[in-house]
Motif scaffolding. Structure first.
Motif, short mmCIF file in Angstrom:
data_model
loop_
_atom_site.label_atom_id
_atom_site.label_comp_id
_atom_site.label_asym_id
_atom_site.label_seq_id
_atom_site.Cartn_x
_atom_site.Cartn_y
_atom_site.Cartn_z
N THR A 1 0.85 -1.18 0.00
CA THR A 1 0.00 0.00 0.00
C THR A 1 0.89 1.24 0.00
OG1 THR A 1 -1.71 -1.18 1.23
CG2 THR A 1 -1.86 1.22 1.20
N TRP A 2 0.61 2.14 -0.92
CA TRP A 2 1.37 3.38 -1.09
C TRP A 2 0.39 4.55 -1.08
CZ3 TRP A 2 6.77 3.14 -2.22
CH2 TRP A 2 7.26 1.86 -2.36
N GLU A 3 0.75 5.64 -0.43
CA GLU A 3 -0.11 6.83 -0.40
C GLU A 3 0.71 8.07 -0.70
OE1 GLU A 3 -2.17 7.04 3.32
OE2 GLU A 3 -3.48 5.36 2.82
N GLY A 4 0.04 9.04 -1.33
CA GLY A 4 0.70 10.30 -1.65
C GLY A 4 -0.22 11.22 -2.41
N SER A 5 0.38 12.14 -3.16
CA SER A 5 -0.43 13.15 -3.83
C SER A 5 0.14 13.52 -5.19
CB SER A 5 -0.52 14.40 -2.96
OG SER A 5 0.77 14.95 -2.78
N ALA A 6 -0.74 14.14 -5.97
CA ALA A 6 -0.38 14.68 -7.28
C ALA A 6 -1.19 15.96 -7.50
CB ALA A 6 -0.70 13.68 -8.39
#
Length: 140
Positions: free
Chosen positions: A25-30
């Motif tokens: 599971t990976w989380e972040g933003s764009a």
């Protein structure tokens, strides 16, 4: 029949054991257009074929997409490439006087690509020909 039973057991014992594939599971933003969108990428990778399958969730809008592609080792890093599709998203069916459209997805497909180094994914999400930088950190 009795002779085949030991042979079948012997062959079954030699078969490779099916190992459960760990879920990542990976989380972040764009930054997409003018707003920052939060994303969660959850996937598994087949260790033999390097095939990736999972989901990309836009946490800001609540949309969920299917992701399928590859995660190929590249030295100390890994190259991730995945086609992102709307899956079972609603589709538009409309017509007037016999002319119209049928089965048009209301959500666009995208291409996710980038490199994983340690606990960081740095890449981009290409939607409708426009490329948006995407950074994700591993959470599981």
């Amino acid at each position: 029949m009795r002779r085949l039973l030991p042979l079948a057991l012997l062959l079954a014992a030699c078969a490779p054991a099916v190992r459960p594939q760990p879920v990542q599971t990976w989380e972040g933003s764009a930054r997409v257009l003018l707003s920052v969108q939060q994303y969660r990428l959850t996937f598994t990778v087949d260790p033999v074929s390097h095939a990736l399958s999972g989901t990309l969730a836009n946490l800001s809008s609540g949309d969920r997409f299917e992701a399928s592609g590859t995660l190929l080792p590249a030295g100390d890093a890994a190259e991730l490439t995945a086609q992102v599709t709307p899956g079972s998203a609603p589709r538009l069916n409309a017509g007037i006087l016999g002319f119209g459209i049928s089965g048009l997805s209301l959500k666009a497909e995208a291409m996710l690509s980038g490199q994983i180094t340690g606990e960081l994914f740095a890449g981009s999400l290409r939607v409708n020909g426009l490329r948006y930088p995407l950074t994700l950190r591993r959470v599981q």
